[in-house]
Design a protein around this motif. Structure first.
Motif, PDB file in Angstrom:
ATOM      1  N   PHE A  96      -3.580  -8.940  -5.881  1.00 54.57           N
ATOM      2  CA  PHE A  96      -2.614  -7.850  -6.402  1.00 54.57           C
ATOM      3  C   PHE A  96      -1.335  -8.829  -6.700  1.00 54.57           C
ATOM      4  O   PHE A  96      -0.674  -8.799  -7.829  1.00 54.57           O
ATOM      5  N   LEU A  97      -0.822  -9.428  -5.819  1.00 52.97           N
ATOM      6  CA  LEU A  97       0.385 -10.238  -5.818  1.00 52.97           C
ATOM      7  C   LEU A  97       0.329 -11.588  -6.855  1.00 52.97           C
ATOM      8  O   LEU A  97       1.338 -11.505  -7.479  1.00 52.97           O
ATOM      9  N   GLU A  98      -0.903 -12.002  -6.934  1.00 56.70           N
ATOM     10  CA  GLU A  98      -1.096 -13.077  -7.735  1.00 56.70           C
ATOM     11  C   GLU A  98      -1.002 -12.504  -9.293  1.00 56.70           C
ATOM     12  O   GLU A  98      -0.557 -13.170 -10.178  1.00 56.70           O
ATOM     13  N   SER A  99      -1.509 -11.386  -9.399  1.00 58.97           N
ATOM     14  CA  SER A  99      -1.492 -10.669 -10.653  1.00 58.97           C
ATOM     15  C   SER A  99       0.018 -10.130 -11.308  1.00 58.97           C
ATOM     16  O   SER A  99       0.202 -10.317 -12.345  1.00 58.97           O
ATOM     17  N   LEU A 100       0.768 -10.159 -10.141  1.00 55.25           N
ATOM     18  CA  LEU A 100       2.095 -10.059 -10.545  1.00 55.25           C
ATOM     19  C   LEU A 100       3.097 -11.154 -10.922  1.00 55.25           C
ATOM     20  O   LEU A 100       4.006 -10.907 -11.668  1.00 55.25           O
ATOM     21  N   ALA A 101       2.651 -12.202 -10.178  1.00 49.41           N
ATOM     22  CA  ALA A 101       3.328 -13.593  -9.913  1.00 49.41           C
ATOM     23  C   ALA A 101       3.480 -13.994 -11.471  1.00 49.41           C
ATOM     24  O   ALA A 101       2.730 -13.903 -12.301  1.00 49.41           O
ATOM     25  N   GLU A 102       4.744 -14.417 -11.658  1.00 52.28           N
ATOM     26  CA  GLU A 102       5.003 -15.267 -12.937  1.00 52.28           C
ATOM     27  C   GLU A 102       4.971 -16.800 -12.846  1.00 52.28           C
ATOM     28  O   GLU A 102       5.426 -17.224 -11.688  1.00 52.28           O
ATOM     29  N   GLN A 103       4.352 -17.314 -13.707  1.00 53.35           N
ATOM     30  CA  GLN A 103       4.325 -18.874 -13.562  1.00 53.35           C
ATOM     31  C   GLN A 103       5.614 -19.528 -13.848  1.00 53.35           C
ATOM     32  O   GLN A 103       6.079 -19.373 -15.049  1.00 53.35           O
ATOM     33  N   ILE A 104       6.139 -20.424 -12.937  1.00 62.30           N
ATOM     34  CA  ILE A 104       7.413 -20.983 -13.347  1.00 62.30           C
ATOM     35  C   ILE A 104       7.303 -22.364 -12.987  1.00 62.30           C
ATOM     36  O   ILE A 104       7.069 -22.748 -11.758  1.00 62.30           O
ATOM     37  N   PRO A 105       7.301 -23.176 -13.979  1.00 57.79           N
ATOM     38  CA  PRO A 105       6.869 -24.808 -13.843  1.00 57.79           C
ATOM     39  C   PRO A 105       7.988 -25.309 -12.709  1.00 57.79           C
ATOM     40  O   PRO A 105       7.398 -26.145 -12.235  1.00 57.79           O
ATOM     41  N   VAL A 106       9.339 -25.079 -12.884  1.00 58.15           N
ATOM     42  CA  VAL A 106      10.251 -25.996 -11.768  1.00 58.15           C
ATOM     43  C   VAL A 106      10.813 -24.470 -10.954  1.00 58.15           C
ATOM     44  O   VAL A 106      11.824 -23.969 -11.841  1.00 58.15           O
ATOM     45  N   ILE A 107      10.739 -24.604  -9.831  1.00 56.25           N
ATOM     46  CA  ILE A 107      11.359 -23.701  -9.100  1.00 56.25           C
ATOM     47  C   ILE A 107      12.815 -24.263  -8.864  1.00 56.25           C
ATOM     48  O   ILE A 107      12.941 -25.242  -8.182  1.00 56.25           O
TER      49      ILE A 107
ATOM     50  N   ASN B 100       0.953  -1.082   0.043  1.00 53.74           N
ATOM     51  CA  ASN B 100      -0.007  -0.106   0.236  1.00 53.74           C
ATOM     52  C   ASN B 100       0.875   1.366  -0.002  1.00 53.74           C
ATOM     53  O   ASN B 100       0.528   2.242  -0.737  1.00 53.74           O
ATOM     54  N   LYS B 101       1.890   1.345   0.673  1.00 49.83           N
ATOM     55  CA  LYS B 101       2.802   2.591   0.744  1.00 49.83           C
ATOM     56  C   LYS B 101       3.515   2.717  -0.424  1.00 49.83           C
ATOM     57  O   LYS B 101       3.645   3.754  -0.972  1.00 49.83           O
ATOM     58  N   LEU B 102       4.077   1.544  -1.046  1.00 47.88           N
ATOM     59  CA  LEU B 102       4.891   1.698  -2.245  1.00 47.88           C
ATOM     60  C   LEU B 102       4.129   2.042  -3.311  1.00 47.88           C
ATOM     61  O   LEU B 102       4.583   2.966  -4.248  1.00 47.88           O
ATOM     62  N   TYR B 103       2.813   1.724  -3.644  1.00 50.81           N
ATOM     63  CA  TYR B 103       2.100   1.954  -4.748  1.00 50.81           C
ATOM     64  C   TYR B 103       0.931   2.966  -4.447  1.00 50.81           C
ATOM     65  O   TYR B 103      -0.001   3.400  -5.385  1.00 50.81           O
ATOM     66  N   GLY B 104       0.839   3.547  -3.207  1.00 48.90           N
ATOM     67  CA  GLY B 104      -0.138   4.495  -2.906  1.00 48.90           C
ATOM     68  C   GLY B 104      -1.615   3.941  -2.913  1.00 48.90           C
ATOM     69  O   GLY B 104      -2.374   4.480  -3.321  1.00 48.90           O
ATOM     70  N   LEU B 105      -1.604   2.679  -2.443  1.00 44.03           N
ATOM     71  CA  LEU B 105      -2.938   2.214  -2.669  1.00 44.03           C
ATOM     72  C   LEU B 105      -3.652   1.932  -1.215  1.00 44.03           C
ATOM     73  O   LEU B 105      -2.994   2.243  -0.071  1.00 44.03           O
ATOM     74  N   SER B 106      -4.785   1.394  -1.227  1.00 46.95           N
ATOM     75  CA  SER B 106      -5.479   1.101  -0.008  1.00 46.95           C
ATOM     76  C   SER B 106      -5.994  -0.195   0.293  1.00 46.95           C
ATOM     77  O   SER B 106      -7.378  -0.512   0.321  1.00 46.95           O
ATOM     78  N   LEU B 107      -5.280  -1.335  -0.195  1.00 41.67           N
ATOM     79  CA  LEU B 107      -5.823  -2.665  -0.342  1.00 41.67           C
ATOM     80  C   LEU B 107      -6.007  -3.133   0.877  1.00 41.67           C
ATOM     81  O   LEU B 107      -5.241  -2.876   1.835  1.00 41.67           O
ATOM     82  N   ASN B 108      -7.147  -4.333   0.910  1.00 39.79           N
ATOM     83  CA  ASN B 108      -7.133  -4.987   2.175  1.00 39.79           C
ATOM     84  C   ASN B 108      -6.396  -6.432   2.109  1.00 39.79           C
ATOM     85  O   ASN B 108      -5.904  -6.661   0.922  1.00 39.79           O
ATOM     86  N   SER B 109      -6.401  -7.196   2.846  1.00 38.29           N
ATOM     87  CA  SER B 109      -5.696  -8.493   2.865  1.00 38.29           C
ATOM     88  C   SER B 109      -6.049  -9.295   1.566  1.00 38.29           C
ATOM     89  O   SER B 109      -5.180  -9.789   0.863  1.00 38.29           O
ATOM     90  N   PHE B 110      -7.393  -9.306   1.402  1.00 40.06           N
ATOM     91  CA  PHE B 110      -7.859 -10.254   0.035  1.00 40.06           C
ATOM     92  C   PHE B 110      -7.365  -9.608  -1.056  1.00 40.06           C
ATOM     93  O   PHE B 110      -7.007 -10.255  -2.091  1.00 40.06           O
ATOM     94  N   GLU B 111      -7.574  -8.361  -1.324  1.00 39.04           N
ATOM     95  CA  GLU B 111      -7.186  -7.650  -2.417  1.00 39.04           C
ATOM     96  C   GLU B 111      -5.713  -7.738  -2.740  1.00 39.04           C
ATOM     97  O   GLU B 111      -5.224  -7.591  -3.900  1.00 39.04           O
TER      98      GLU B 111
END
Length: 391
Positions: free
Chosen positions: A118-129, A103-114
């Protein structure tokens, strides 16, 4: 004649010395190259009278009741939950990444669910870690990886996260709530009077002798003993037979400042600016009251005292060659970070030492319980006094 020669007066060596001396009535000689006990956990009062950790901050935390209760025999505790800020994009934000960080970094006011979405939308799919980069990018995406992890890891390890095993960044969680504690262990505290005082009490026993400023190579041929407990670098013990195991080292720059408080948190990380990785303010850890404050800057280095085993496949393979030699060496027991080429927290080293003590005493008891040919008392029973606490 000593029953055990213990090389290294850090956690591993000191715990084993204490157990063997007090519980098994063994005569122990503990050696250390440095001019003090307590290993890297050593703390002392500086010229201004402020308690500082000579080798960087040591924050005690554990989920092990056994480890916490064991160390409680030698210290009272100051309750302490560690918190860290990171300097990113001109702001001080909580680390590990949590709801407030985003919230501080991006100037947002998200709750835990949001924020989870948000993080899921940023995450990249990597088949094998496989690498440290994979771990972070798969959780929080490439932008946050670049802001918080990539440059910090480059400074700390001297290589890109894409070159390091996934274990390096797997230790750092990502949270969708406002929990800003660095650790979430059940037991979190600092020794009330410091680590060195705790070690002094641990080693205060007539069966324990201590030699400081001593390299075991210089005395091993002249001191009579039965077995060795070695907590130094395993490759050094074998004279670097297969080559040197690589480590990262640290340089510490201590400063005392004419102000009561310097940092906004006990530790501030600097992922992207400066040559140092972080600054620690010791009074925030110890709770000491003093009109001045003392801080330490940490500069990672390629050479110097060994601190962090470098987690790469080729290094693990090299260590396994030394481990095979170690396993085949009679009457020598390897324990601790350097002797097992693995990064352990303090509580894990204590647990490893307690496990080795049990293994050593189980071995003695099994020998002692074995009847002689004539059915009389065995030699080991005559040599090893009984421990009334176990009867």
């Amino acid at each position: 004649m000593f029953d055990y020669l213990i090389v290294g007066a850090g956690f591993a060596g000191s715990v084993l010395a204490e157990r063997l001396a007090t519980r098994s009535n063994k005569k122990v000689l503990i050696l250390d190259k440095r001019n003090h006990i307590a290993g890297n956990a050593y703390d002392h009062y500086n010229e201004e009278g402020i308690l500082v950790h000579k080798y960087g901050p040591h924050i005690f935390h554990t989920n092990s009741k056994d480890v916490f209760e064991y160390l409680s025999n030698f210290t009272d505790w100051r309750p302490y939950e560690h918190r860290v800020l990171a300097s990113v994009d001109g702001q001080m934000v909580p680390m590990p990444i949590n709801l407030d960080t985003i919230n501080k970094l991006y100037g947002l006011s998200l709750n835990s669910f949001e924020v989870e979405q948000f993080l899921e939308s940023l995450a990249e799919q990597i088949p094998v870690i496989k690498t440290s980069e994979d771990v972070v990018v798969s959780k929080v995406g490439r932008e946050l990886y670049e802001k918080f992890f990539r440059n910090y890891t480059r400074k700390q390890w001297g290589m890109d996260p894409s070159e390091l095993d996934k274990s390096v960044t797997s230790r750092v969680p990502t949270r969708t709530n406002r929990d800003d504690r660095y650790f979430t262990d059940t037991y979190q505290a600092m020794p009330l009077h410091g680590y060195t005082r705790m070690f002094e009490r641990m080693l205060d026993h007539p069966n324990i002798s201590i030699m400081l400023n001593t390299d075991y190579h210089d005395v091993v041929d002249f001191i009579p003993f039965k077995e060795i407990i070695f907590t130094g670098p395993v490759d050094e013990y074998f004279d670097f037979k297969f080559g040197k195991l690589p480590y990262r080292s640290l340089e510490f720059k201590h400063e005392t400042l004419n102000t009561e408080k310097f940092l906004a948190a006990p530790v501030v990380n600097y992922p992207n600016e400066h040559l140092y990785t972080r600054i620690t303010e010791f009074k925030a850890l110890t709770g000491q009251q003093h009109p001045k404050t003392s801080v330490v800057y940490e500069y990672p280095k390629a050479e110097g005292d060994p601190y962090y085993p470098i987690p790469r496949l080729e290094n693990a393979e090299l260590y396994n060659m030394y481990k095979k030699l170690a396993d085949e060496t009679p009457n020598v027991h390897f324990v601790g970070r350097l002797a097992t080429y693995k990064y352990y927290n303090m509580d894990q080293v204590v647990a490893q030492a307690l496990t080795l003590y049990k293994k050593l005493t189980d071995k003695v008891e099994k020998v002692a319980d074995k009847p002689s040919i004539t059915g009389s008392t065995s030699i080991m029973e005559k040599l090893v006094p009984r421990d009334p606490a176990k009867e």
